[in-house]
Design a protein around this motif. Structure first.
Motif, mmCIF file in Angstrom:
data_model
loop_
_atom_site.group_PDB
_atom_site.id
_atom_site.type_symbol
_atom_site.label_atom_id
_atom_site.label_comp_id
_atom_site.label_asym_id
_atom_site.label_seq_id
_atom_site.Cartn_x
_atom_site.Cartn_y
_atom_site.Cartn_z
ATOM 1 N N TYR A 7 -72.447 121.611 38.564
ATOM 2 C CA TYR A 7 -71.646 122.220 36.774
ATOM 3 C C TYR A 7 -71.655 121.029 35.485
ATOM 4 N N GLU A 8 -72.601 120.732 34.759
ATOM 5 C CA GLU A 8 -72.291 120.185 33.904
ATOM 6 C C GLU A 8 -71.746 118.781 34.667
ATOM 7 N N TYR A 64 -73.722 128.432 32.227
ATOM 8 C CA TYR A 64 -73.076 129.266 33.714
ATOM 9 C C TYR A 64 -73.755 130.471 33.679
ATOM 10 N N TYR A 78 -66.765 126.370 46.331
ATOM 11 C CA TYR A 78 -66.335 126.072 45.247
ATOM 12 C C TYR A 78 -65.684 125.027 45.629
ATOM 13 N N THR A 80 -63.684 121.936 45.321
ATOM 14 C CA THR A 80 -62.551 121.429 44.507
ATOM 15 C C THR A 80 -61.093 121.048 44.607
ATOM 16 N N GLY A 107 -67.452 120.109 40.771
ATOM 17 C CA GLY A 107 -67.859 120.608 39.280
ATOM 18 C C GLY A 107 -68.063 119.398 38.744
ATOM 19 N N THR A 108 -67.632 119.205 37.050
ATOM 20 C CA THR A 108 -68.477 117.991 36.168
ATOM 21 C C THR A 108 -67.176 116.814 36.808
ATOM 22 N N THR A 111 -63.218 117.204 34.497
ATOM 23 C CA THR A 111 -62.583 119.017 34.426
ATOM 24 C C THR A 111 -62.645 119.533 35.892
ATOM 25 N N ILE A 113 -64.418 122.431 38.110
ATOM 26 C CA ILE A 113 -64.849 123.473 37.929
ATOM 27 C C ILE A 113 -64.002 124.282 37.260
ATOM 28 N N PRO A 114 -64.244 125.159 35.994
ATOM 29 C CA PRO A 114 -63.557 125.064 35.010
ATOM 30 C C PRO A 114 -62.252 126.502 36.157
ATOM 31 N N LYS A 115 -61.674 126.905 35.544
ATOM 32 C CA LYS A 115 -59.690 127.189 35.840
ATOM 33 C C LYS A 115 -60.354 129.083 36.796
ATOM 34 N N ARG A 116 -61.014 129.351 35.193
ATOM 35 C CA ARG A 116 -61.799 130.496 35.002
ATOM 36 C C ARG A 116 -62.216 130.761 36.028
#
Length: 175
Positions: A7-8, A64, A78, A80, A107-108, A111, A113-116
């Protein structure tokens, strides 16, 4: 098929190492844009990574949303630091047997993986156990740890278990 999803990504050296790891583990790489660097071989910092990108199965996703539209129905795990389950407790071999594939998102670097995204998939959020004072592991190392756990569970199916370029008995030969 093992699918590794970035992810990014922000650091070309990490992505270069991950390309090499996907090549060694015969995994498909997915990269979700935006990417903080150019994927041109000149900018991929590790020797051969630019060449290997053309050798491995891979997809580049514009966002995404584009990735989710195409693969959102997949059973994605995921990785994390907020995961509630240990990655090594998942029976990935049975996932592959039932689905024909396994999907792992990372994740990036800055930061994660985004929380959402994690909140929508809380039951598939996995953690690598580590020393409590440690915030996180390097992204490329994390991919290698998880990919090779999946491969270990599959008895390294399809991978060489001995040196093939110089020969299985290379270490026994006198110089």
């Amino acid at each position: 098929m093992i699918n590794i999803v970035l992810y990014e990504p922000e650091i070309s050296g990490n992505t270069s190492n991950i390309i090499r790891t996907c090549y060694a583990g015969h995994a498909k790489l997915h990269i979700i844009k935006p990417i903080a660097f150019d994927l041109h071989p000149h900018w991929l910092k590790r020797n051969g990574a630019g060449h290997l990108l053309s050798e491995i199965q891979h997809e580049i996703h514009d966002s995404y949303a584009a990735f989710d539209k195409k693969y959102g129905n997949k059973n994605i795990y995921y990785i994390t630091r907020y995961g509630l389950e240990n990655y090594a407790d998942v029976n990935f071999e049975s996932v592959i047997k039932s689905d024909g594939e396994v999907w792992i998102m990372f994740g990036t670097e800055s930061t994660g993986i985004p929380k959402r995204i994690m909140q929508k998939n809380i039951n598939n959020c996995l953690r690598i156990p580590m020393y409590p004072q440690c915030r996180s592991l390097n992204l490329a190392n994390t991919v290698a740890i998880v990919l090779y756990e999946i491969l270990r569970q599959r008895s390294f199916e399809g991978l060489s278990k001995y040196e093939v370029q110089k020969g299985k008995d290379f270490i026994l030969k006198k110089d």
